[in-house]
Design an enzyme around this catalytic site. Structure first.
Site, PDB file in Angstrom:
ATOM      1  N   THR A  32       0.830  -1.219   0.000  1.00  0.00           N
ATOM      2  CA  THR A  32       0.000   0.000   0.000  1.00  0.00           C
ATOM      3  C   THR A  32       0.863   1.267   0.000  1.00  0.00           C
ATOM      4  O   THR A  32       0.654   2.168  -0.809  1.00  0.00           O
ATOM      5  CB  THR A  32      -0.897   0.005   1.260  1.00  0.00           C
ATOM      6  N   ALA A  62      11.978  -3.876  -4.951  1.00  0.00           N
ATOM      7  CA  ALA A  62      11.997  -5.291  -4.554  1.00  0.00           C
ATOM      8  C   ALA A  62      10.754  -5.620  -3.751  1.00  0.00           C
ATOM      9  O   ALA A  62      10.318  -4.832  -2.905  1.00  0.00           O
ATOM     10  CB  ALA A  62      13.235  -5.569  -3.697  1.00  0.00           C
ATOM     11  N   GLY A 153       1.941   8.656  10.607  1.00  0.00           N
ATOM     12  CA  GLY A 153       1.800   8.707   9.146  1.00  0.00           C
ATOM     13  C   GLY A 153       2.214  10.023   8.502  1.00  0.00           C
ATOM     14  O   GLY A 153       3.397  10.372   8.476  1.00  0.00           O
ATOM     15  N   ILE A 155       1.689  13.056   9.389  1.00  0.00           N
ATOM     16  CA  ILE A 155       1.897  14.239  10.244  1.00  0.00           C
ATOM     17  C   ILE A 155       3.391  14.501  10.448  1.00  0.00           C
ATOM     18  O   ILE A 155       4.120  13.618  10.901  1.00  0.00           O
ATOM     19  CB  ILE A 155       1.258  14.054  11.638  1.00  0.00           C
ATOM     20  N   LYS A 224       5.370   3.571  18.755  1.00  0.00           N
ATOM     21  CA  LYS A 224       5.455   5.004  18.425  1.00  0.00           C
ATOM     22  C   LYS A 224       5.853   5.812  19.672  1.00  0.00           C
ATOM     23  O   LYS A 224       6.609   6.788  19.567  1.00  0.00           O
ATOM     24  CB  LYS A 224       4.123   5.459  17.836  1.00  0.00           C
TER      25      LYS A 224
HETATM   26  N1  HSE Z   1      -2.578   0.266  12.549  1.00  0.00           N
HETATM   27  C1  HSE Z   1      -2.093   1.611  12.546  1.00  0.00           C
HETATM   28  C2  HSE Z   1      -3.206   2.565  12.950  1.00  0.00           C
HETATM   29  C3  HSE Z   1      -1.550   1.938  11.182  1.00  0.00           C
HETATM   30  O1  HSE Z   1      -4.363   2.131  13.099  1.00  0.00           O
HETATM   31  O2  HSE Z   1      -2.961   3.743  13.162  1.00  0.00           O
HETATM   32  C4  HSE Z   1      -0.579   3.059  11.168  1.00  0.00           C
HETATM   33  O3  HSE Z   1       0.587   2.796  11.904  1.00  0.00           O
END
Ligand code: HSE
Length: 460
Positions: A32, A62, A153, A155, A224
């Site tokens: 994705t 790859a 993501g 941000i 995170k």
């Molecule tokens: N599974 C994660 C979420 C995807 O729901 O935020 C992004 O790291």
């Protein structure tokens, strides 16, 4: 190869750009995020090259099954299954690791850094486990390791921590960094769904996976939190240092009771340095005041709230997942690394100079609401529960009960606090986690408490 004619649309294209050597990118992973990253590199090539000051070129891709890649913008002759070979290719300058997980990603990233290539990755698990080792490896080899997409993501939060706020002192970060759990809690809050129905809705939308454990039990957010804490406090903090609590125990009644107190429940990645000698990193569901900026983060959106000594409060908001949003952060990092290569320099690494220690979360003080599910909420039995708090010498106050719609009518309505099954909620002020866990253990010994009590921290 970059075609100068394609650059006509790039407003700031200049001839020097074509004279420069191309910066060649090897992409590991065409899922994705990988396929969207490739699309941006190919479709926005003229603009990106002009911004770098050198032609940017997608040189190799790859993935496990090259024959199954469904991305018309990736030329078939770039595809292979040999990621290891791409990491060592002399004609490649930047490796973009988007395969995820610890191995073989760790080996690929390390090999690429040791071969003198800059690396861009979105791999939160890798950085939460091996971050400090890899930052040092990048520094030693004079290359960049950039990972903006690994937390929240699209941000921009990691570069601000590494650069814009490097002159300040971060004291606290609260992040809504998992979109799946925010969606679930928001559906429970806005549509009054119970946990299982909200989880099903998240799965139908494609946010939650068939096995949602990593998201709902807080492990994704914990990765995170480790990365945020390491960057905020310049010390190695790994996933193993993060205390983790998920949202699977949250009920529709907890959400309704929170709302009655003008609060919402959010899953937070919380990092703090409140004692000057110690820092902490945790993930927990918290009661957030509706006045707090994080309370207005709805659906699958993410936000990171930062408290810094001089800057005061800051908030970063946006999409935390999805192909194109995450690819935006990845391509930003690729451009940054390519600019450095074009200029013959590299970013400052993440310095690990901080001598603070990790606080035992057990000594951290906070306000909590404790929920006890009772077979019978008669005054006498609620009194037994309140005695437990008193025995531990903490400041505890019983909160008004919500009318239980499932009440069967026998005895008095529990909304009046007399009789019938229901949840007793107790506000506990300025209590350490150590005292709180002792209280929770003792509460389970009270006969009328029929399920494991739940404690939610309060964030004002
Ligand atoms: N599974 C994660 C979420 C995807 O729901 O935020 C992004 O790291």
């Amino acid at each position: 190869m970059l075609d100068k004619n394609n650059l006509e649309s790039a407003q700031c294209a200049n001839d020097d750009c074509f004279a420069a050597d191309p910066i060649r990118v090897g992409l590991l992973g065409a899922g994705t995020v990988g396929s969207q990253t490739a699309r941006l590199i190919v479709e926005e090539n003229a603009e990106l090259s002009a911004r770098i000051g050198a032609p940017l070129e997608l040189a190799a891709v790859a993935c496990l099954h090259p024959e199954e890649v469904d991305a018309p913008w990736i030329s078939k002759d770039l595809l292979s299954a040999d990621a290891g070979a791409i990491c060592k290719r002399e004609d490649i300058d930047v490796i973009v690791e988007l395969i995820g997980g610890l191995e073989p990603a760790h080996t690929f990233v390390k090999t690429a850094l040791e071969c003198g290539k800059s690396v861009v990755t979105a791999n939160k698990a890798l950085l939460a486990k091996f971050g400090p080792e890899l930052y040092e490896c990048a520094q030693k080899n004079g290359v960049d390791l950039s990972f903006e997409a690994s937390v929240a993501g699209a941000i921009p939060i990691l570069r601000p921590l590494r650069e814009s706020l490097v002159g300040d002192k971060i004291t606290q970060i609260f992040g809504i960094v998992n979109g799946t759990t925010n969606y679930i809690l928001d559906e429970m809050t806005v549509r009054g769904l119970d946990f299982d129905s909200a989880l099903r809705a998240a799965q139908e939308k494609g946010y939650a996976e068939a096995d949602p454990t990593g998201d709902v039990e807080g492990f994704d957010a914990a990765n995170k939190a480790a990365i945020l804490a390491t960057l905020a406090f310049q010390m190695p903090i790994s996933i193993d240092d993060v205390s983790v609590e998920g949202i699977s125990a949250i009920t529709a009644e907890d959400i309704a009771a929170a709302s009655a107190q003008n609060r919402v429940i959010k899953l937070l990645a919380a990092v703090a340095s409140d004692t000057r000698v110690a820092v902490s990193a945790s993930v927990y569901p918290a009661l957030v005041s509706k006045e707090h900026p994080l309370a207005s983060v709805h659906g699958s959106f993410n936000a990171v709230f930062v408290k810094a000594q001089a800057a005061d409060d800051l908030m970063f908001y946006g999409r935390g997942a999805g192909g194109a949003p995450t690819a935006s952060a990845v391509v930003g990092d690729i451009v940054g690394a390519a600019r450095n290569i074009a200029r013959g320099c590299n970013d400052a690494s993440v310095p690990m100079y901080n001598a603070k220690s990790l606080a035992s979360t057990r000594s951290i003080r906070a306000d909590f609401v404790v929920r006890c599910n009772m077979e019978d909420t008669s005054l006498a039995l609620c009194g037994e529960v309140m005695d437990v708090f008193e025995e531990h010498g903490v400041n505890a106050e019983r909160l008004p009960m919500l009318c239980q719609t499932q009440y069967d009518g026998e005895g008095d309505c529990p909304a009046c606090g007399i009789g019938g099954p229901g949840d007793l909620r107790v506000l506990v002020k300025d209590c350490t986690e150590a005292d709180l866990s002792a209280i929770l253990a003792d509460l389970q010994k009270v006969g009328a408490v029929c399920a494991k009590p739940l404690a939610l921290r309060i964030i004002e």
